[in-house]
Design a protein around this motif. Structure first.
Motif, mmCIF file in Angstrom:
data_model
loop_
_atom_site.group_PDB
_atom_site.id
_atom_site.type_symbol
_atom_site.label_atom_id
_atom_site.label_comp_id
_atom_site.label_asym_id
_atom_site.label_seq_id
_atom_site.Cartn_x
_atom_site.Cartn_y
_atom_site.Cartn_z
ATOM 1 N N CYS A 118 -0.189 5.175 6.295
ATOM 2 C CA CYS A 118 0.141 3.806 5.876
ATOM 3 C C CYS A 118 1.629 3.522 6.061
ATOM 4 N N LEU A 174 0.822 4.013 -3.061
ATOM 5 C CA LEU A 174 0.390 5.373 -2.749
ATOM 6 C C LEU A 174 1.520 6.379 -2.945
ATOM 7 N N ALA A 202 -4.505 0.617 -0.228
ATOM 8 C CA ALA A 202 -4.158 1.836 -0.968
ATOM 9 C C ALA A 202 -5.396 2.539 -1.520
ATOM 10 N N GLY A 206 0.812 -1.213 0.000
ATOM 11 C CA GLY A 206 0.000 0.000 0.000
ATOM 12 C C GLY A 206 0.843 1.260 0.000
ATOM 13 N N SER A 207 1.891 1.288 0.817
ATOM 14 C CA SER A 207 2.751 2.471 0.904
ATOM 15 C C SER A 207 3.475 2.734 -0.413
ATOM 16 N N TRP A 222 -1.167 8.046 2.621
ATOM 17 C CA TRP A 222 0.180 7.517 2.400
ATOM 18 C C TRP A 222 1.044 7.636 3.655
#
Length: 312
Positions: free
Chosen positions: A190, A54, A228, A50-51, A187
């Motif tokens: 996360c 994003l 995300a 996800g990081s 972001w």
């Protein structure tokens, strides 16, 4: 209401719908992946994906760096909602079916409404209270008709802990969205969550090496879509409505999670669960209903117009 306001409302509702569907799918995916990944390793893998995604979107365009006063709330949101929430939920789903976990975690919206009323000055609108009580009643009905008829105590405790972390995270996030873009808030939070899960790195490497390719792709799915995309659409919608109403919207997650668990994992709910799902839908509709304001009568038409008397 102007055309712009209506358009914003439609977009916010669409973003909330995307969030609900993807979060419901996450409960099922976590349950499936949990056979090969431990709770901490799955959390780290999901948050890293996800990081990275994003961050790729964020750094391809101009961005606003948070002010010093924003970092405290960002850390609270990242550590609790992205870190503690994920680890606790993943561990709980090692013990509970996807539908039961979704139902238990959804005491969170009531906590959000309470905290938002106390800390964010949102108050306690009558429709929100009635809708939340109705939807929570639906969650209770689903809970007493869970697919296996029982819930392990430690799993229940972990779900409650996840719900508390989720509620505090949302209330911490709400003020940030008035100052920062939704994508940036998501972001940073996360990434903070991923950093907090780095101690699970060795387990992630070891379990990824042993996992089937299809299971690894499920981890990527969890990072790309329920994390995300869904957390970003959540933040977008939250910025345009109250925390209490957005929290109430997530009462739609348990019935969807139960349906997907039945469809994909063969976890069959009892008939009472369907009644609970209908009650959840009704509660959300009540909490988000906006009564039309009666138009003010025109005062000019009621004032008699008199001509000045002419002097004789």
């Amino acid at each position: 209401m102007t055309t712009t306001d209506r358009r914003e409302g439609v977009l916010a509702a669409g973003a909330a719908a995307v969030t609900v569907v993807l979060w419901a799918s996450a409960f099922v995916a976590i349950r499936h992946v949990g056979h090969e990944f431990s709770a901490g390793a799955l959390s780290l893998g999901r948050l890293l994906v996800g990081s990275l995604l994003l961050g790729g979107f964020l750094f391809s365009r101009p961005r606003t760096w948070p002010a010093k006063r924003d970092w405290r709330l960002l850390i609270v949101c990242g550590l609790l909602w992205f870190g503690v929430y994920n680890v606790a939920l993943n561990e709980a789903e090692q013990r509970l079916d996807a539908g039961t976990a979704a139902m238990l975690v959804n005491i969170g919206p009531l906590l959000i409404a309470l905290l938002a009323g106390l800390l964010l000055g949102e108050g306690f609108p009558k429709q929100l209270v009635i809708g939340s009580i109705a939807a929570f009643g639906g969650v209770v009905l689903i809970g007493v008709s869970s697919s296996d008829g029982k819930a392990e105590t430690w799993g229940v405790i972990l779900c409650v802990a996840a719900a508390i972390a989720y509620a505090i995270g949302v209330v911490a996030q709400k003020p940030l969205l008035g100052r920062l873009p939704a994508l940036e808030v998501t972001w940073i939070a996360c990434t903070i969550g991923a950093i907090s899960c780095l101690p699970f790195g060795p387990a992630l490497v070891r379990e990824t090496a042993d996992a089937r390719p299809s299971t690894i792709w499920w981890v990527v799915f969890l990072g790309a879509f329920p994390t995300a995309l869904a957390f970003t659409t959540w933040a977008y919608a939250l910025a345009r409505t109250s925390a209490g109403k957005m929290g109430a919207t997530t009462y739609l997650v348990p019935p969807l999670a139960i349906f997907l668990g039945w469809l994909l994992l063969d976890e069959t709910p009892a008939g009472l669960a369907f009644l609970g799902g209908a009650l959840c839908l009704t509660g959300v509709a009540i909490s988000r209903y906006k009564p039309k304001r009666a138009s003010m009568p025109s005062t000019t038409s009621e004032i008699p117009v008199t001509k000045p008397l002419s002097k004789s």
